[in-house]
Design an enzyme around this catalytic site. Structure first.
Site: not given
Ligand SMILES: NC(=O)c1ccc[n+]([C@@H]2O[C@H](COP(=O)([O-])OP(=O)(O)OC[C@H]3O[C@@H](n4cnc5c(N)ncnc54)[C@H](OP(=O)(O)O)[C@@H]3O)[C@@H](O)[C@H]2O)c1
Length: 248
Positions: A138, A151
């Site tokens: 991120s 975070y």
């Molecule tokens: N959205 C943003 O603005 C943003 C920006 C920068 C970076 N990111 C990064 O992008 C990545 C994906 O995030 P996203 O935005 O797609 O978020 P999201 O929609 O909240 O999805 C998070 C994913 O991670 C899984 N997860 C959480 N805890 C876990 C665990 N202990 N073991 C295995 N899977 C787990 C969740 O599974 P469940 O369905 O089981 O909960 C879900 O599939 C993350 O690393 C996040 O930090 C996101």
């Protein structure tokens, strides 16, 4: 060195929703031979596996569960592209009573999780010709976004892990890519009141970065601009964040 998506065999953590699902769909669209789609609840992947038959292999992975990660590596010995996407942001301010527990949980998912996967899959990637690792970090891992202080700290650890793994695995021909998105329109960023990139656009930029051998991938407009500023002056990025906090 770079990894071609067409014909590759990938494993994606957190593949059931958000950016991970978009990456999984983009891999399939671009001709990946097989995608191990990791999820805590593999039933959340039924529609994908039914639609793509044997090109999608649902696999139960909770990245905080060491046994599940070992078992995933035993099942997926043909992987060439490991995508550490799963992540969690629990929120909370420095004065919250449970802030240390929150920070520990975020460290477990966002740093120790990818570390476990890299530990288990490095030898597999090496024996399959090198391959590639993608860590979805991120921009908050480069400069602490103090709206989410713990975070951000967990993502800084993931960024450092990315650099260390890159150095340590270069000798076996494994490329390691850090991805530094800005706000993306997923459940995680629901409360963020900023323009957001789509998960599909971010996924596409990530795979472009892997194919072009780009080490630091800034997959959206905010990230590109932030990355540019950060490369010129990390201090100016820190001050910009502090100013955003001060103005709220
Ligand atoms: N959205 C943003 O603005 C943003 C920006 C920068 C970076 N990111 C990064 O992008 C990545 C994906 O995030 P996203 O935005 O797609 O978020 P999201 O929609 O909240 O999805 C998070 C994913 O991670 C899984 N997860 C959480 N805890 C876990 C665990 N202990 N073991 C295995 N899977 C787990 C969740 O599974 P469940 O369905 O089981 O909960 C879900 O599939 C993350 O690393 C996040 O930090 C996101």
């Amino acid at each position: 060195m770079s990894e071609k998506i067409e014909g590759t065999i990938a494993l994606v953590t957190g593949a059931n929703r958000g950016i991970g699902r978009a990456i999984t769909e983009a891999l399939l669209q671009r001709g990946a031979a097989k995608v191990y789609a990791g999820a805590r609840n593999p039933q959340s992947l039924t529609d994908l596996s039914e639609h793509h038959a044997d090109r999608v292999v649902p696999i139960e992975i909770d990245v905080t569960d060491a046994e599940k990660v070992v078992s995933a590596a035993e099942q997926a010995g043909d992987v060439r592209l490991l995508i550490n996407n799963a992540g969690a942001a629990f929120g909370g301010g420095l004065a919250d009573a449970n802030i240390a527990e929150t920070a520990q949980q975020e460290i477990d998912v966002n740093y120790i999780g990818p570390l476990r996967l890299i530990q288990q899959f490095s030898a597999i990637l090496g024996s399959n010709g090198g391959g590639a690792i993608v860590n979805v970090v991120s921009v908050a891992g480069l400069t602490n976004f103090a709206f989410f202080p713990t975070y951000s700290a967990s993502k800084a650890a993931a960024h450092s892990l990315t650099q260390g793994s890159r150095a340590l695995l270069a000798g076996q021909g494994t490329t390691v890519h850090g991805v530094y998105p800005g706000p993306v329109d997923t459940a995680m960023a629901e409360s963020v009141d900023m323009d957001k990139a789509t998960p599909a656009d971010v996924a596409s930029a990530i795979l472009d970065g892997v194919e072009s051998g780009t080490e630091d991938i800034y997959p959206d407009a905010f990230a590109e601009q932030f990355g540019q500023q950060f490369s010129e002056s990390p201090k100016a990025s820190e001050q910009q964040m502090a100013a955003m906090i001060a103005s709220t």
